[in-house]
Design a protein around this motif. Structure first.
Motif, PDB file in Angstrom:
ATOM      1  N   GLY A 525       0.750  -1.014   0.196  1.00  0.00           N
ATOM      2  CA  GLY A 525       0.023  -0.029   0.018  1.00  0.00           C
ATOM      3  C   GLY A 525       1.084   1.432   0.088  1.00  0.00           C
ATOM      4  O   GLY A 525       2.031   1.463   0.173  1.00  0.00           O
ATOM      5  N   THR A 526       0.114   2.394  -0.208  1.00  0.00           N
ATOM      6  CA  THR A 526       1.029   3.685  -0.163  1.00  0.00           C
ATOM      7  C   THR A 526       1.422   3.987   1.109  1.00  0.00           C
ATOM      8  O   THR A 526       1.813   4.891   1.467  1.00  0.00           O
ATOM      9  N   ASP A 527       0.857   3.439   2.267  1.00  0.00           N
ATOM     10  CA  ASP A 527       1.250   3.628   3.801  1.00  0.00           C
ATOM     11  C   ASP A 527       2.433   2.673   3.950  1.00  0.00           C
ATOM     12  O   ASP A 527       2.688   2.596   5.060  1.00  0.00           O
ATOM     13  N   ASP A 528       3.144   1.954   2.776  1.00  0.00           N
ATOM     14  CA  ASP A 528       4.347   1.142   3.004  1.00  0.00           C
ATOM     15  C   ASP A 528       3.820   0.094   4.094  1.00  0.00           C
ATOM     16  O   ASP A 528       4.850  -0.609   4.652  1.00  0.00           O
ATOM     17  N   ILE A 529       2.797  -0.321   3.833  1.00  0.00           N
ATOM     18  CA  ILE A 529       2.399  -1.798   4.589  1.00  0.00           C
ATOM     19  C   ILE A 529       1.876  -2.539   3.301  1.00  0.00           C
ATOM     20  O   ILE A 529       1.161  -2.315   2.706  1.00  0.00           O
ATOM     21  N   MET A 530       2.421  -3.805   3.928  1.00  0.00           N
ATOM     22  CA  MET A 530       1.900  -5.016   2.988  1.00  0.00           C
ATOM     23  C   MET A 530       0.644  -5.545   3.463  1.00  0.00           C
ATOM     24  O   MET A 530       0.155  -5.708   4.705  1.00  0.00           O
ATOM     25  N   TYR A 531      -0.235  -6.074   2.501  1.00  0.00           N
ATOM     26  CA  TYR A 531      -1.433  -6.659   2.591  1.00  0.00           C
ATOM     27  C   TYR A 531      -1.543  -7.952   2.156  1.00  0.00           C
ATOM     28  O   TYR A 531      -0.902  -8.238   1.015  1.00  0.00           O
ATOM     29  N   TYR A 532      -2.233  -8.966   2.567  1.00  0.00           N
ATOM     30  CA  TYR A 532      -2.483 -10.014   2.300  1.00  0.00           C
ATOM     31  C   TYR A 532      -2.879 -10.412   0.733  1.00  0.00           C
ATOM     32  O   TYR A 532      -2.346 -11.288   0.039  1.00  0.00           O
ATOM     33  N   SER A 533      -3.789  -9.653   0.310  1.00  0.00           N
ATOM     34  CA  SER A 533      -4.102  -9.578  -1.023  1.00  0.00           C
ATOM     35  C   SER A 533      -4.874  -8.382  -1.338  1.00  0.00           C
ATOM     36  O   SER A 533      -5.112  -7.395  -0.401  1.00  0.00           O
ATOM     37  N   ARG A 540     -11.244  -2.042  -4.566  1.00  0.00           N
ATOM     38  CA  ARG A 540     -12.323  -2.439  -5.423  1.00  0.00           C
ATOM     39  C   ARG A 540     -12.173  -2.260  -6.795  1.00  0.00           C
ATOM     40  O   ARG A 540     -12.784  -2.608  -7.689  1.00  0.00           O
ATOM     41  N   ARG A 541     -11.009  -1.806  -7.179  1.00  0.00           N
ATOM     42  CA  ARG A 541     -10.702  -1.552  -8.789  1.00  0.00           C
ATOM     43  C   ARG A 541      -9.199  -1.606  -8.914  1.00  0.00           C
ATOM     44  O   ARG A 541      -8.347  -1.457  -8.229  1.00  0.00           O
ATOM     45  N   VAL A 542      -8.852  -2.181 -10.297  1.00  0.00           N
ATOM     46  CA  VAL A 542      -7.638  -2.505 -10.750  1.00  0.00           C
ATOM     47  C   VAL A 542      -7.550  -1.688 -11.991  1.00  0.00           C
ATOM     48  O   VAL A 542      -8.275  -1.838 -13.125  1.00  0.00           O
ATOM     49  N   SER A 548       5.640   0.053 -15.379  1.00  0.00           N
ATOM     50  CA  SER A 548       6.461  -0.804 -14.774  1.00  0.00           C
ATOM     51  C   SER A 548       5.810  -2.107 -15.273  1.00  0.00           C
ATOM     52  O   SER A 548       6.380  -3.291 -15.131  1.00  0.00           O
ATOM     53  N   GLY A 549       4.496  -2.139 -15.795  1.00  0.00           N
ATOM     54  CA  GLY A 549       3.697  -3.321 -15.986  1.00  0.00           C
ATOM     55  C   GLY A 549       2.876  -4.043 -15.005  1.00  0.00           C
ATOM     56  O   GLY A 549       2.387  -5.040 -15.196  1.00  0.00           O
ATOM     57  N   LYS A 550       2.892  -3.405 -13.757  1.00  0.00           N
ATOM     58  CA  LYS A 550       2.443  -4.026 -12.668  1.00  0.00           C
ATOM     59  C   LYS A 550       0.937  -3.543 -12.267  1.00  0.00           C
ATOM     60  O   LYS A 550       0.717  -2.370 -13.007  1.00  0.00           O
ATOM     61  N   LYS A 551       0.129  -4.603 -11.669  1.00  0.00           N
ATOM     62  CA  LYS A 551      -1.028  -4.085 -11.646  1.00  0.00           C
ATOM     63  C   LYS A 551      -1.300  -3.042 -10.319  1.00  0.00           C
ATOM     64  O   LYS A 551      -0.557  -3.117  -9.394  1.00  0.00           O
ATOM     65  N   VAL A 552      -2.039  -2.190 -10.436  1.00  0.00           N
ATOM     66  CA  VAL A 552      -2.505  -0.954  -9.423  1.00  0.00           C
ATOM     67  C   VAL A 552      -3.606  -1.075  -8.980  1.00  0.00           C
ATOM     68  O   VAL A 552      -4.624  -1.042  -9.629  1.00  0.00           O
ATOM     69  N   TYR A 553      -4.045  -1.069  -7.672  1.00  0.00           N
ATOM     70  CA  TYR A 553      -5.472  -1.411  -7.233  1.00  0.00           C
ATOM     71  C   TYR A 553      -5.777   0.039  -6.586  1.00  0.00           C
ATOM     72  O   TYR A 553      -4.902   0.591  -5.751  1.00  0.00           O
ATOM     73  N   HIS A 554      -7.011   0.153  -6.634  1.00  0.00           N
ATOM     74  CA  HIS A 554      -7.604   1.696  -6.092  1.00  0.00           C
ATOM     75  C   HIS A 554      -8.696   1.403  -5.307  1.00  0.00           C
ATOM     76  O   HIS A 554      -9.381   0.513  -5.428  1.00  0.00           O
ATOM     77  N   GLU A 555      -9.230   2.340  -4.613  1.00  0.00           N
ATOM     78  CA  GLU A 555     -10.311   2.594  -3.716  1.00  0.00           C
ATOM     79  C   GLU A 555     -10.103   1.432  -2.575  1.00  0.00           C
ATOM     80  O   GLU A 555     -11.140   0.751  -2.478  1.00  0.00           O
ATOM     81  N   CYS A 556      -9.076   1.278  -2.083  1.00  0.00           N
ATOM     82  CA  CYS A 556      -8.442   0.568  -0.856  1.00  0.00           C
ATOM     83  C   CYS A 556      -8.938   0.995   0.338  1.00  0.00           C
ATOM     84  O   CYS A 556      -8.263   1.798   0.780  1.00  0.00           O
ATOM     85  N   GLY A 568      -6.895   5.389  -1.175  1.00  0.00           N
ATOM     86  CA  GLY A 568      -5.848   4.303  -0.986  1.00  0.00           C
ATOM     87  C   GLY A 568      -5.578   3.533  -2.331  1.00  0.00           C
ATOM     88  O   GLY A 568      -6.452   3.194  -3.006  1.00  0.00           O
ATOM     89  N   LYS A 569      -4.251   3.270  -2.189  1.00  0.00           N
ATOM     90  CA  LYS A 569      -3.922   2.782  -3.492  1.00  0.00           C
ATOM     91  C   LYS A 569      -2.909   1.717  -3.078  1.00  0.00           C
ATOM     92  O   LYS A 569      -2.237   1.794  -2.112  1.00  0.00           O
ATOM     93  N   ALA A 570      -2.695   0.587  -3.815  1.00  0.00           N
ATOM     94  CA  ALA A 570      -1.802  -0.569  -3.619  1.00  0.00           C
ATOM     95  C   ALA A 570      -1.245  -0.984  -5.045  1.00  0.00           C
ATOM     96  O   ALA A 570      -1.982  -1.269  -6.132  1.00  0.00           O
ATOM     97  N   GLU A 571       0.125  -1.636  -4.764  1.00  0.00           N
ATOM     98  CA  GLU A 571       0.735  -2.181  -6.046  1.00  0.00           C
ATOM     99  C   GLU A 571       0.728  -3.533  -5.879  1.00  0.00           C
ATOM    100  O   GLU A 571       1.505  -3.884  -4.558  1.00  0.00           O
TER     101      GLU A 571
END
Length: 729
Positions: A525-533, A540-542, A548-556, A568-571
């Motif tokens: 996450g953008t808070d530098d904490i890892m999440y299980y999934s 809710r959105r990807v 980078s070609g990596k998936k980015v997740y939004h509205e976390c 909130g975002k997560a990569e």
């Protein structure tokens, strides 16, 4: 090739007993079949000389003088080189021995082809197999224990064949055993690739998108094994052939090199040979990884990427290439003679350093007829068991093999956990450590033995020094990098501490998502904490990051915190570790690997020297059995059991415990340190005992020479028995 000479000017060697080297005129029709040693007279040990019945004569004259016709006649195509016993010394196959092939009929030529063979063996067994095992599991619906049986089939075959191959091959035609072994290894590689061509096309099963909050979280459990899993027996047979074929390589191959070069050059040759074997797995990881980026059904278009869990790469290409190369390289190896031209002088000049038994039973192995029948097998085993230096060198080798096997299996996992790396990044880092440290240490060990012209006791002391150095360096595992914070695993979602051994993946922010524990897909996450999934982060959105070609997740929802709601975002992937101890850990791991491999060739050389010449191949075979049964096979199991104790998060496979997802770094370092210390202390103890119990042959003065040894030391040659004349035969 120049005729081998043996004079006091070259090696300072003098026989202490009368030798009769008669050199009669050749019979009619044998002029072109005279041996490279200069005689066609059959005498013991394949020697020929100018016929001096006294010690002074045998030292003053060359072993055999060529006739004027031989001096004037150049080597021509089809010429036959035979030893004094009449055995063929030319390189070729049967009667086909063209002169151009004789350019390779040297120790360097043998070394080249054996290096290629060991490189292919390392690349296939220790490179390709470890790289593609996950793809094979996915393609043929195999479970982990089934793939473990496939991997262990190699060691099982080697242990079953070692006694037979090393005993009979050691007293037979070594290049033929080696050539057929490499050929069998090639057939094993081709058989391993066969299931790809006998099964139908691989169809990636489409699955609904899982992982995002609110998405379809269903994940089917396939408990029933498919018919494809029966192909594991084909893979096991392929690995069994790999083990059978590689058995002569590291027993007979080593002794063949040792017999055909000077004693002080032998460690360098063996070090080059083993360095090629270490570089093989590095090439296997690199090339195998490239092939896995190609879809297994070449030519078919597919809409999934290699990162997808349904992707199966072209795992079979490497085995086809390695199998074909092994078949080709076996042809020149099969063409080599039982011993190389001119090598007999090295055998004659060899200094015996065999451990001296109190009852004198070690002298039995000097009998030329010893070891040629099965009835001598129990006596051969008994002689080795009565040699304490050999026994403790074997035990020391087993402890070192345990560390090497354990670290090679779990070294990447250690780096992955400590530095929060992906599996591919950890494997790359570990490769950067092993190739220079392992390959460089192996070559350097042989170079040091040659440079300082060490005898057996000095070699064991060098091994002891290396083991103590790596023992001191292993204390670096007191240091560890802290775990990256992971919500629900290392800390609560609100940031508070989480009791050890307890998971709390559910929180108010993801309560409505219906997340499953089976779908482990860590995000940062953008808070530098890892999440299980992404689901456990409440995303809710990807979308996809084009750069980078990596998936980015939004509205976390779980990453909101002080941010605006829903922003909130997560990569995809783990958070990057900023551990300041990383350079120090890598540096000392390099030192541990360097000194561990630095002792490998000296220990092997000491094993060859502490036993009699006729038992060298068999001794290596017995040592490999001890090393594999006590070190290579249980090593990964012992290390794995220790490391599993530090697991924080286990995989859940339809209610069954799978592999470990997250380790506690402090516990992992602590258990790695304990395992490393136990085996290093044992290894140090075994080397100390081997050094104390070693009893070298008594030193004797050779007449007329102050420098009797080809090693350049003052340790003199043992008495050589007189050779029988033609009348005796």
């Amino acid at each position: 090739m120049a005729m081998p000479q043996n004079s006091t000017r070259e090696n300072g060697f003098c026989f202490t007993q009368p030798l009769d080297f008669s050199c009669p005129s050749p019979r009619a029709g044998e002029g072109s079949a005279r041996g490279r040693d200069g005689c066609s007279t059959p005498v013991s040990n394949g020697l020929a000389s100018s016929g001096a019945p006294s010690p002074s004569g045998s030292c003053a004259e060359p072993l055999c003088r060529p006739t004027p016709a031989e001096e004037e006649t150049p080597l021509q195509e089809g010429i036959r080189y035979v030893s004094a016993e009449g055995e063929e010394l030319a390189c070729g196959w049967g009667g086909f021995t063209p002169g151009c092939l004789q350019l390779c009929n040297t120790s360097k030529g043998v070394l080249f082809f054996l290096c290629v063979a060991s490189f292919l063996q390392g690349m296939t067994v220790n490179g390709f197999i470890n790289t593609v095992i996950t793809s094979i599991e996915r393609r043929f619906d195999l479970r982990s224990y089934q793939s473990g049986l496939i991997a262990s089939s190699y060691d099982i075959a080697a242990c079953l064949c070692l006694t037979f191959v090393s005993y009979f091959g050691g007293n037979g035609h070594k290049p033929r055993w080696l050539g057929w072994g490499v050929l069998v290894m090639g057939l094993g590689s081709l058989l391993f690739a066969l299931p790809h061509f006998t099964t139908g096309q691989y169809e990636a099963r489409s699955a609904a998108q899982v992982g995002v909050c609110g998405g379809n979280q269903s994940l089917p459990c396939s408990q029933a094994a498919s018919s494809l899993s029966s192909y594991r027996f084909v893979f096991m047979l392929g690995q069994f052939l790999h083990g059978m074929g590689a058995t002569p390589l590291y027993t007979l191959g080593v002794t063949y090199l040792d017999e055909n070069v000077k004693t002080n050059y032998s460690p360098v040759y063996i070090a080059v040979f083993y360095t090629a074997a270490i570089l093989g797995p590095a090439a296997g990881y690199l090339v195998g990884g490239m092939f896995l980026n190609i879809y297994t059904e070449i030519g078919r278009e597919i809409d999934i990427a290699p990162e997808n869990t349904l992707w199966v790469g072209a795992w079979w290409i490497g085995f086809l290439g390695a199998g074909a190369a092994s078949l080709l390289i076996s042809i020149p190896i099969l063409g080599y003679p039982q011993r190389l031209p001119g090598s007999q002088r090295y055998i004659v000049m060899r200094v015996s350093e065999a451990h001296q038994l109190k009852d004198g039973s070690h002298k039995k192995a000097s009998d030329p007829n010893f070891g040629k029948t099965v009835k001598d097998l129990p006596r051969s085993v008994l002689l080795l068991l009565k040699n304490p230096t050999f026994i403790f060198l074997c035990l020391a080798g087993a402890t070192e093999a345990t560390l090497i096997a354990g670290m090679s299996t779990f070294g990447p996992k250690f780096l992955e956990s400590q530095f929060s790396l992906s599996a591919s990044e950890a494997a790359t880092f570990f490769g950067y450590l092993v190739v220079p440290a392992g390959g460089g240490g192996t070559f350097l060990g042989g170079f040091l033995v040659n440079k300082f012209k060490l005898r057996c006791s000095g070699i064991i002391k060098l091994c002891l020094l290396c083991t103590v150095s790596s023992l001191l360096a292993i204390f670096i595992f007191f240091i560890h990098c802290p775990n990256m914070p992971m919500a629900g695993v290392t800390q609560m979602y609100n940031g508070s501490a989480l009791p050890g051994g307890h998971l709390s993946l559910a929180a108010a922010c993801n309560a409505q998502c219906g997340c499953l524990q089976e779908t482990y897909s860590p995000v940062c996450g953008t808070d530098d904490i890892m999440y299980y999934s992404p689901c456990h982060a409440g995303c809710r959105r990807v979308s996809e990051n084009i750069r980078s070609g990596k998936k980015v997740y939004h509205e976390c929802s779980c990453i909101d915190k002080a941010l605006l709601p829903g922003s909130g975002k997560a990569e995809a992937g783990k958070c990057t570790s900023s551990c300041a101890k990383k350079p120090l850990l890598l540096c000392f791991m390099f030192v541990v690997i360097l000194f561990t491999f630095l002792s490998s060739i000296p220990a092997l050389t000491a094993t060859l020297r502490c036993v009699s010449d006729r038992q060298r191949s068999f001794a290596l075979g017995i040592q490999w059995i001890v090393v594999r049964t006590l070190g290579g096979i249980p090593g990964p199991i012992a290390f794995g059991s220790m490391i599993d104790k530090s697991c924080l998060l286990w995989q859940d496979q339809c209610g069954e415990q799978g592999s470990c997802y997250v380790y506690q770094n402090s516990a992992m370092s602590r258990y790695t340190l304990i395992a490393g210390l136990v085996y290093k202390v044992l290894g140090t103890t075994f080397f100390v005992v081997a050094c104390l119990l070693y009893k070298p042959p008594p030193l004797e003065s050779a007449p007329g020479s102050s420098d009797a040894s080809e090693n350049g030391t003052s340790d003199l040659q043992e008495h050589k028995p007189s050779l029988p004349t033609e009348e005796d035969i």
